[in-house]
Scaffold this motif. Structure first.
Motif, PDB file in Angstrom:
ATOM      1  N   LEU A 102       0.817  -1.213   0.000  1.00  0.00           N
ATOM      2  CA  LEU A 102       0.000   0.000   0.000  1.00  0.00           C
ATOM      3  C   LEU A 102       0.850   1.263   0.000  1.00  0.00           C
ATOM      4  CD1 LEU A 102      -2.826  -1.002   2.519  1.00  0.00           C
ATOM      5  CD2 LEU A 102      -3.033  -0.743   0.035  1.00  0.00           C
ATOM      6  N   ASN A 103       1.924   1.264   0.783  1.00  0.00           N
ATOM      7  CA  ASN A 103       2.712   2.474   0.960  1.00  0.00           C
ATOM      8  C   ASN A 103       3.660   2.742  -0.209  1.00  0.00           C
ATOM      9  OD1 ASN A 103       5.361   3.735   2.873  1.00  0.00           O
ATOM     10  ND2 ASN A 103       3.418   4.803   2.657  1.00  0.00           N
ATOM     11  N   LEU A 104       4.296   1.688  -0.725  1.00  0.00           N
ATOM     12  CA  LEU A 104       5.272   1.864  -1.795  1.00  0.00           C
ATOM     13  C   LEU A 104       4.723   1.496  -3.171  1.00  0.00           C
ATOM     14  CD1 LEU A 104       8.579   0.524  -0.168  1.00  0.00           C
ATOM     15  CD2 LEU A 104       7.734   2.865  -0.280  1.00  0.00           C
ATOM     16  N   GLY A 105       3.513   0.977  -3.214  1.00  0.00           N
ATOM     17  CA  GLY A 105       2.943   0.573  -4.489  1.00  0.00           C
ATOM     18  C   GLY A 105       3.683  -0.591  -5.121  1.00  0.00           C
ATOM     19  N   ALA A 106       4.174  -1.515  -4.287  1.00  0.00           N
ATOM     20  CA  ALA A 106       4.947  -2.644  -4.800  1.00  0.00           C
ATOM     21  C   ALA A 106       4.071  -3.586  -5.612  1.00  0.00           C
ATOM     22  CB  ALA A 106       5.589  -3.408  -3.637  1.00  0.00           C
ATOM     23  N   THR A 107       4.610  -4.062  -6.723  1.00  0.00           N
ATOM     24  CA  THR A 107       3.911  -5.061  -7.529  1.00  0.00           C
ATOM     25  C   THR A 107       4.096  -6.439  -6.901  1.00  0.00           C
ATOM     26  OG1 THR A 107       5.815  -5.526  -8.932  1.00  0.00           O
ATOM     27  CG2 THR A 107       4.367  -3.707  -9.587  1.00  0.00           C
ATOM     28  N   SER A 108       3.371  -7.417  -7.429  1.00  0.00           N
ATOM     29  CA  SER A 108       3.472  -8.772  -6.879  1.00  0.00           C
ATOM     30  C   SER A 108       4.878  -9.341  -7.046  1.00  0.00           C
ATOM     31  CB  SER A 108       2.439  -9.685  -7.551  1.00  0.00           C
ATOM     32  OG  SER A 108       2.535  -9.598  -8.969  1.00  0.00           O
ATOM     33  N   SER A 109       5.522  -9.079  -8.188  1.00  0.00           N
ATOM     34  CA  SER A 109       6.883  -9.590  -8.376  1.00  0.00           C
ATOM     35  C   SER A 109       7.874  -8.852  -7.483  1.00  0.00           C
ATOM     36  CB  SER A 109       7.302  -9.464  -9.846  1.00  0.00           C
ATOM     37  OG  SER A 109       7.299  -8.113 -10.254  1.00  0.00           O
ATOM     38  N   GLN A 110       7.633  -7.572  -7.225  1.00  0.00           N
ATOM     39  CA  GLN A 110       8.515  -6.839  -6.301  1.00  0.00           C
ATOM     40  C   GLN A 110       8.383  -7.379  -4.877  1.00  0.00           C
ATOM     41  OE1 GLN A 110       7.153  -2.838  -7.292  1.00  0.00           O
ATOM     42  NE2 GLN A 110       9.133  -2.361  -8.247  1.00  0.00           N
ATOM     43  N   LEU A 111       7.171  -7.785  -4.497  1.00  0.00           N
ATOM     44  CA  LEU A 111       7.005  -8.425  -3.190  1.00  0.00           C
ATOM     45  C   LEU A 111       7.828  -9.705  -3.116  1.00  0.00           C
ATOM     46  CD1 LEU A 111       3.235  -8.125  -2.181  1.00  0.00           C
ATOM     47  CD2 LEU A 111       5.191  -6.874  -1.273  1.00  0.00           C
ATOM     48  N   GLN A 112       7.839 -10.475  -4.203  1.00  0.00           N
ATOM     49  CA  GLN A 112       8.675 -11.677  -4.234  1.00  0.00           C
ATOM     50  C   GLN A 112      10.132 -11.334  -3.975  1.00  0.00           C
ATOM     51  OE1 GLN A 112       7.368 -12.948  -8.202  1.00  0.00           O
ATOM     52  NE2 GLN A 112       6.841 -14.931  -7.341  1.00  0.00           N
ATOM     53  N   TRP A 113      10.614 -10.295  -4.651  1.00  0.00           N
ATOM     54  CA  TRP A 113      12.022  -9.921  -4.508  1.00  0.00           C
ATOM     55  C   TRP A 113      12.325  -9.368  -3.116  1.00  0.00           C
ATOM     56  CZ3 TRP A 113      15.786 -11.670  -7.136  1.00  0.00           C
ATOM     57  CH2 TRP A 113      15.679 -11.937  -8.494  1.00  0.00           C
ATOM     58  N   ILE A 114      11.383  -8.646  -2.519  1.00  0.00           N
ATOM     59  CA  ILE A 114      11.614  -8.074  -1.183  1.00  0.00           C
ATOM     60  C   ILE A 114      11.902  -9.177  -0.171  1.00  0.00           C
ATOM     61  CG2 ILE A 114      10.453  -6.923   0.757  1.00  0.00           C
ATOM     62  CD1 ILE A 114       9.051  -5.146  -1.363  1.00  0.00           C
ATOM     63  N   VAL A 115      11.189 -10.293  -0.301  1.00  0.00           N
ATOM     64  CA  VAL A 115      11.409 -11.409   0.618  1.00  0.00           C
ATOM     65  C   VAL A 115      12.554 -12.297   0.146  1.00  0.00           C
ATOM     66  CG1 VAL A 115      10.326 -13.356   1.789  1.00  0.00           C
ATOM     67  CG2 VAL A 115       8.959 -11.360   1.207  1.00  0.00           C
ATOM     68  N   ALA A 116      12.567 -12.614  -1.146  1.00  0.00           N
ATOM     69  CA  ALA A 116      13.517 -13.596  -1.663  1.00  0.00           C
ATOM     70  C   ALA A 116      14.944 -13.061  -1.732  1.00  0.00           C
ATOM     71  CB  ALA A 116      13.080 -14.067  -3.044  1.00  0.00           C
ATOM     72  N   SER A 117      15.127 -11.756  -1.953  1.00  0.00           N
ATOM     73  CA  SER A 117      16.483 -11.223  -2.098  1.00  0.00           C
ATOM     74  C   SER A 117      17.299 -11.427  -0.824  1.00  0.00           C
ATOM     75  CB  SER A 117      16.430  -9.735  -2.462  1.00  0.00           C
ATOM     76  OG  SER A 117      15.731  -8.988  -1.480  1.00  0.00           O
ATOM     77  N   TYR A 118      16.644 -11.354   0.326  1.00  0.00           N
ATOM     78  CA  TYR A 118      17.329 -11.581   1.608  1.00  0.00           C
ATOM     79  C   TYR A 118      17.860 -13.010   1.671  1.00  0.00           C
ATOM     80  CZ  TYR A 118      18.009 -11.567   6.721  1.00  0.00           C
ATOM     81  OH  TYR A 118      18.535 -11.655   7.983  1.00  0.00           O
ATOM     82  N   SER A 119      16.980 -13.995   1.388  1.00  0.00           N
ATOM     83  CA  SER A 119      17.383 -15.399   1.437  1.00  0.00           C
ATOM     84  C   SER A 119      18.406 -15.724   0.365  1.00  0.00           C
ATOM     85  CB  SER A 119      16.161 -16.301   1.276  1.00  0.00           C
ATOM     86  OG  SER A 119      15.243 -16.103   2.323  1.00  0.00           O
ATOM     87  N   LEU A 120      18.263 -15.107  -0.818  1.00  0.00           N
ATOM     88  CA  LEU A 120      19.205 -15.357  -1.905  1.00  0.00           C
ATOM     89  C   LEU A 120      20.615 -14.926  -1.514  1.00  0.00           C
ATOM     90  CD1 LEU A 120      19.787 -16.138  -4.861  1.00  0.00           C
ATOM     91  CD2 LEU A 120      19.181 -13.799  -5.495  1.00  0.00           C
ATOM     92  N   ALA A 121      20.760 -13.703  -1.032  1.00  0.00           N
ATOM     93  CA  ALA A 121      22.079 -13.216  -0.626  1.00  0.00           C
ATOM     94  C   ALA A 121      22.625 -14.025   0.544  1.00  0.00           C
ATOM     95  CB  ALA A 121      21.992 -11.732  -0.258  1.00  0.00           C
ATOM     96  N   PHE A 122      21.746 -14.393   1.474  1.00  0.00           N
ATOM     97  CA  PHE A 122      22.150 -15.189   2.640  1.00  0.00           C
ATOM     98  C   PHE A 122      22.748 -16.513   2.174  1.00  0.00           C
ATOM     99  CE2 PHE A 122      22.386 -17.172   6.567  1.00  0.00           C
ATOM    100  CZ  PHE A 122      21.835 -16.432   7.604  1.00  0.00           C
ATOM    101  N   GLY A 123      22.033 -17.206   1.277  1.00  0.00           N
ATOM    102  CA  GLY A 123      22.491 -18.507   0.830  1.00  0.00           C
ATOM    103  C   GLY A 123      23.787 -18.443   0.043  1.00  0.00           C
ATOM    104  N   LEU A 124      23.930 -17.441  -0.819  1.00  0.00           N
ATOM    105  CA  LEU A 124      25.104 -17.365  -1.679  1.00  0.00           C
ATOM    106  C   LEU A 124      26.352 -16.908  -0.933  1.00  0.00           C
ATOM    107  CD1 LEU A 124      23.503 -15.814  -4.882  1.00  0.00           C
ATOM    108  CD2 LEU A 124      23.990 -18.218  -4.410  1.00  0.00           C
ATOM    109  N   MET A 125      26.193 -16.167   0.153  1.00  0.00           N
ATOM    110  CA  MET A 125      27.340 -15.626   0.880  1.00  0.00           C
ATOM    111  C   MET A 125      27.829 -16.517   2.009  1.00  0.00           C
ATOM    112  SD  MET A 125      28.841 -12.855  -0.049  1.00  0.00           S
ATOM    113  CE  MET A 125      29.620 -12.402   1.519  1.00  0.00           C
ATOM    114  N   LEU A 126      27.055 -17.531   2.400  1.00  0.00           N
ATOM    115  CA  LEU A 126      27.404 -18.321   3.582  1.00  0.00           C
ATOM    116  C   LEU A 126      28.768 -18.994   3.460  1.00  0.00           C
ATOM    117  CD1 LEU A 126      24.144 -20.077   4.827  1.00  0.00           C
ATOM    118  CD2 LEU A 126      25.750 -18.768   6.202  1.00  0.00           C
ATOM    119  N   VAL A 127      28.982 -19.676   2.348  1.00  0.00           N
ATOM    120  CA  VAL A 127      30.232 -20.439   2.201  1.00  0.00           C
ATOM    121  C   VAL A 127      31.456 -19.529   2.195  1.00  0.00           C
ATOM    122  CG1 VAL A 127      31.500 -22.034   0.722  1.00  0.00           C
ATOM    123  CG2 VAL A 127      29.043 -22.360   1.081  1.00  0.00           C
TER     124      VAL A 127
END
Length: 494
Positions: free
Chosen positions: A53-78
């Motif tokens: 509502l506040n930022l006018g995020a699209t459905s795919s942007q919502l995916q990235w808002i959540v998934a980008s955290y896990s993606l970076a977490f997984g790729l940087m661990l090793v």
């Protein structure tokens, strides 16, 4: 032993002033830092409708808002674990907390969905820097029974953060104005980080004088990143276009080709005696291969569920954020209870315990699927928590026992690499789960209804159908995990 007592053999080194450290006081600093990163995994889900509502995020942007955290977490661990060995775990821990705090501030002041996505990616990367240092410093500072006690407290903090995240996020979003409610879930990290960084530099053991040579498998990391992105992009593009037909599914074929190249690269590099992400010793360990596959399938089914659940409860059924958060609390309670007793049960049940746990989780998802279609809306407030408690019991009986079984036969020289790789695959599974489940959810909704609350029975039915479609993905992934568990159980018995 009381928490304020310290045996000499438990002292894990000296601080930068050359003074002997108190390992339990240092442990509290580790818990505070690790707690921040764990809280941010679950707290953001309940704020997604407000962000839309506040930022006018699209459905795919919502995916990235959540998934980008896990993606970076997984790729940087090793690589983060290796950098901690080279530059000192205390230094990497403090740097991780500082970067995570700055990224949280950037999240809190984001002026657009794209800025928030970038900030979340940076946040996830620094969270990955923190995680292996916590585990490594616990092993460094403690010996004997105190090490087990420290790992137990660390495990309990995971359960507490999982339980507190949705509740705290729901309360903040409900209590504060729209523009500040969702921002506060990120800004709350800033004062904590400003306190933890100086405490870490003063209280954690200083690195040894010797500095090892940096040896990283950068090509392997790049290939892993490319494989994950190629698997994600068709799902996110399909969500953006609201159609399965317009997505570039050919990218999945390229992802498989990259996987073949990755495996060949790792084998050749390992034969040459160089550092690799996936050593041949692990490839030849059936318990590790099957256990990693079980964990990845489970996380693919489990992780994205909470994103679609939040959207369904708030946008579809009209629950307030604090109500949606409280309804998820029994899941964490059940998980904590099961995790506390899983150690004893694992010794008796072995792989059967994990199979039972996944079956309980699958039963929870099937019950929620049926509830979305047949239960009156007014009954959900007490039905959903009951199912969540059962699902929590299953979750607590699955994750830690599966990790123990997966690493049980790993050669000692590969144990650190195996643990980091297992966590990385789980985070990548989380990333794919968010993309797949949100696609299944949003593709059912017409574009005008996305980001909007349902206002009539027909629209509620569409949200129920979308939630059910997402649950179908979860059910298939968990069923596959059960099948792999049965294969491993048969292998172990024969």
């Amino acid at each position: 032993m009381p928490m304020n007592e310290t045996k000499p053999e438990n002292l894990g080194g000296t601080n930068r002033a050359g003074q002997q450290i108190d390992p339990w006081k240092a442990f509290y600093v580790l818990l505070a830092g690790g707690f921040m990163t764990l809280l941010d995994i679950s707290i953001v889900n309940v704020a997604l409708p407000s962000i839309t509502l506040n930022l006018g995020a699209t459905s795919s942007q919502l995916q990235w808002i959540v998934a980008s955290y896990s993606l970076a977490f997984g790729l940087m661990l090793v690589p983060a674990g290796r950098l901690g060995d080279v530059f000192g775990r205390r230094n990497l821990f403090a740097m991780g907390i500082g970067g995570f705090t700055a990224a949280s501030l950037l999240c809190g002041v984001a002026t657009s969905a794209n800025v928030l996505i970038l900030a979340r990616f940076i946040q996830g990367g620094f969270a990955a820097v923190i995680s292996p240092q916590v585990m490594g410093l616990i092993q460094q500072m403690f010996r004997g029974p105190d090490r087990g006690k420290a790992f137990g407290f660390n495990g309990a903090s995971i359960g507490v953060s999982t339980a507190l995240g949705p509740v705290l996020g729901g309360l903040l979003v409900s209590a504060l104005p729209l523009a500040w409610g969702w921002r506060s879930i990120f800004l709350i990290n800033v004062p904590i980080g400003l306190i933890v960084v100086p405490l870490a530099m003063r209280m954690l053991p200083a690195p040894s004088g010797e500095r090892q040579k940096i040896r990283l498998d950068l090509v392997g990391v790049i290939l892993m990143s490319l494989i994950t992105l190629l698997a994600m992009l068709p799902l996110i593009i399909a969500t953006e276009h609201a159609s399965l037909e317009g997505a570039p599914w050919w990218m999945l074929g390229i992802a498989m080709a990259c996987w073949v190249v990755f495996m060949a690269w790792e084998i050749l590099r390992d034969r040459a005696g160089q550092v690799v992400i996936l050593p041949r010793a692990l490839m030849r360990t059936p318990s590790f291969v099957l256990g990693t596959a079980i964990g990845t399938c489970y996380f693919v089914g489990f992780s994205g569920f909470f994103v679609t659940l939040t959207l369904y409860l708030q946008d579809g059924l009209g629950f307030a954020p604090w109500q949606a958060g409280l309804m998820q609390l029994p899941f964490a309670v059940g998980g904590t209870i099961a995790a506390a007793s899983s150690g004893k049960l694992l010794a008796r049940k072995g792989r059967s315990l994990v199979i039972i746990g996944i079956t309980l989780s699958l039963s929870c998802m099937v019950a929620l699927d049926l509830t979305a279609h047949f239960a009156p809306q007014g009954q959900l407030w007490w039905l959903v928590p009951i199912f969540f408690f059962i699902g929590g019991l299953g979750n607590g009986s699955t994750i830690s026992p599966n990790q123990a079984l997966t690493l049980s036969d790993v050669p000692v020289e590969s144990s650190s690499t195996a643990a980091a790789l297992l966590q990385a695959t789980q985070r990548i599974g989380t990333t794919l789960s968010i993309a797949a489940l949100t696609l299944a959810f949003f593709v059912t909704l017409p574009l005008p209804l996305r980001g909007q609350a349902a206002s009539e029975p027909g629209q509620v039915a569409l949200f129920s159908a979308g939630f059910s479609n997402a649950l179908h993905v979860t059910e298939v992934a968990m069923l596959l995990a059960i099948i792999l568990g049965l294969v491993d159980r048969f292998r172990r018995r024969h």
